[in-house]
Design a protein around this motif. Sequence first.
Motif, PDB file in Angstrom:
ATOM      1  N   ASP A  71       2.006 -60.203  82.711  1.00  0.00           N
ATOM      2  CA  ASP A  71       3.514 -60.078  82.593  1.00  0.00           C
ATOM      3  C   ASP A  71       3.921 -60.557  81.332  1.00  0.00           C
ATOM      4  O   ASP A  71       4.735 -60.056  80.597  1.00  0.00           O
ATOM      5  N   PHE A  72       3.157 -62.003  80.883  1.00  0.00           N
ATOM      6  CA  PHE A  72       3.388 -62.296  79.350  1.00  0.00           C
ATOM      7  C   PHE A  72       3.045 -61.151  78.340  1.00  0.00           C
ATOM      8  O   PHE A  72       3.613 -61.174  77.369  1.00  0.00           O
ATOM      9  N   LEU A  73       1.916 -60.671  78.466  1.00  0.00           N
ATOM     10  CA  LEU A  73       1.636 -59.532  77.524  1.00  0.00           C
ATOM     11  C   LEU A  73       2.518 -58.469  77.455  1.00  0.00           C
ATOM     12  O   LEU A  73       2.955 -57.883  76.474  1.00  0.00           O
ATOM     13  N   LYS A  74       3.067 -58.027  78.698  1.00  0.00           N
ATOM     14  CA  LYS A  74       4.310 -56.980  78.618  1.00  0.00           C
ATOM     15  C   LYS A  74       5.237 -57.392  77.777  1.00  0.00           C
ATOM     16  O   LYS A  74       6.098 -56.685  77.041  1.00  0.00           O
ATOM     17  N   HIS A  75       5.954 -58.696  77.853  1.00  0.00           N
ATOM     18  CA  HIS A  75       6.920 -59.204  77.366  1.00  0.00           C
ATOM     19  C   HIS A  75       6.629 -59.311  75.782  1.00  0.00           C
ATOM     20  O   HIS A  75       7.352 -58.979  75.000  1.00  0.00           O
ATOM     21  N   VAL A  76       5.463 -59.669  75.599  1.00  0.00           N
ATOM     22  CA  VAL A  76       4.901 -59.685  73.996  1.00  0.00           C
ATOM     23  C   VAL A  76       5.220 -58.183  73.163  1.00  0.00           C
ATOM     24  O   VAL A  76       5.525 -58.071  72.113  1.00  0.00           O
ATOM     25  N   MET A  77       4.520 -57.460  74.065  1.00  0.00           N
ATOM     26  CA  MET A  77       4.676 -55.968  73.554  1.00  0.00           C
ATOM     27  C   MET A  77       5.978 -55.583  73.634  1.00  0.00           C
ATOM     28  O   MET A  77       6.644 -54.674  72.503  1.00  0.00           O
ATOM     29  N   GLU A  78       6.968 -55.867  74.460  1.00  0.00           N
ATOM     30  CA  GLU A  78       8.241 -55.342  74.230  1.00  0.00           C
ATOM     31  C   GLU A  78       9.103 -56.007  73.081  1.00  0.00           C
ATOM     32  O   GLU A  78       9.759 -55.293  72.340  1.00  0.00           O
ATOM     33  N   ASN A  79       8.835 -57.245  72.947  1.00  0.00           N
ATOM     34  CA  ASN A  79       9.046 -57.885  71.917  1.00  0.00           C
ATOM     35  C   ASN A  79       8.637 -57.282  70.362  1.00  0.00           C
ATOM     36  O   ASN A  79       9.686 -57.215  69.582  1.00  0.00           O
ATOM     37  N   SER A  80       7.469 -56.913  70.433  1.00  0.00           N
ATOM     38  CA  SER A  80       6.808 -56.261  69.264  1.00  0.00           C
ATOM     39  C   SER A  80       7.497 -54.930  69.097  1.00  0.00           C
ATOM     40  O   SER A  80       8.174 -54.553  67.853  1.00  0.00           O
ATOM     41  N   LYS A  81       7.913 -54.101  70.099  1.00  0.00           N
ATOM     42  CA  LYS A  81       8.664 -52.782  69.826  1.00  0.00           C
ATOM     43  C   LYS A  81      10.000 -53.094  69.259  1.00  0.00           C
ATOM     44  O   LYS A  81      10.622 -52.227  68.572  1.00  0.00           O
ATOM     45  N   ASP A  82      10.550 -54.173  70.074  1.00  0.00           N
ATOM     46  CA  ASP A  82      12.082 -54.508  69.564  1.00  0.00           C
ATOM     47  C   ASP A  82      11.933 -54.867  67.896  1.00  0.00           C
ATOM     48  O   ASP A  82      12.950 -54.321  67.272  1.00  0.00           O
TER      49      ASP A  82
END
Length: 358
Positions: A71-82
């Motif tokens: 779940d943490f990784l998914k948030h990091v990736m969303e943050n990166s895409k944003d």
Amino acid sequence: MNELEKARKEIEAIDSQMASLYEQRMDAVRHVISYKMENNLPIYDKQREEKLIEKNRKYIKNPDYELYYVDFLKHVMENSKDFQRSLQSQDIVAYCGIKGAFAHMTCEKLFPQSHTMGLSSFEDVFDAVVQKRAQYGVIPFENTNSGLVGEVLDALNSYPVYILGAYNLKVEQCLLGLPEATLKDVEWVYSKDQALSQAKVFLQELNVKTVAYPNTALAAQYVALEKDIHKAAIGAKENAAFYGLKVLATHIEENNQNTTRFMVIGLEPSNQGDRFSLCLVIEHKAGSLAQIIDIIGKHGLNMQCIQSRPIKGRPFEYFFFIEFDGNLEDENVQHCLKEIRTICERVKVLGNYTLKED
């Protein structure tokens, strides 16, 4: 130091390391988006993300933490895409219409070095800003002759954006036709509904039929493509050059002070400016608006304008848009806002900005 304090101190030390690693990661992301933009690659790569998650979850040795780490990784990736979307949208300004629309001309005046993005509706402009496909949006808010653009005020109230600037564009409406056409040939006139309204007297004297179009530039483009001398469009004289048309009449607007106010919208508020705006939803009972006006007066604020719009889903109830002189950081403004919030259902602050003239 007890066990709780020890644990918190350890977490703080780890957070400090994570912050440093986060900055390193985002520096690498800058290189990623730079390459993607140069090679016209999409930001989102589903297969790569899935592979990375499967690969990285194996680094977790304690099985109790694995799902939380995913779940943490998914948030990091969303943050990166944003973050990538924000970099990709830099220097892109969205507007409603096509080349030659008054909004397009305003974009070029306010952002001469930026790329423009023409879209098909006002909602699309707001969505482009919110989704970070454009850094800014330029939208018409009000015209001195035809009044408020209601759907724009609705969007300002509902979308998570701020007003960053205002610009008054002096509008000269012209009648545009084919190069071989004359005024006597014209039977049909196409344009934005507001433009048709602004030239109402001229059109009545010309005794023509009118057709509303999404915007003035699209109407000019349509007339050029139709190649029919009986059809003409209302728009800026610049559209004649853009679409190979002839100016059949100039200054056809009823009011020679015809001016449209455009707003610049973005995701981050500005602390600079000598104006600010609010959207308010007040209780639907006698005296509510008068109470708001009294508070505004008590704190010495000057209202430039106040507008009302229906609240969707609440028949015959309204929200209010109010523009003020001043800055949100002024002490009297802060006190006024604090008091207003105690008696309003909702207060949306639209930000500070400065009005520029054409």
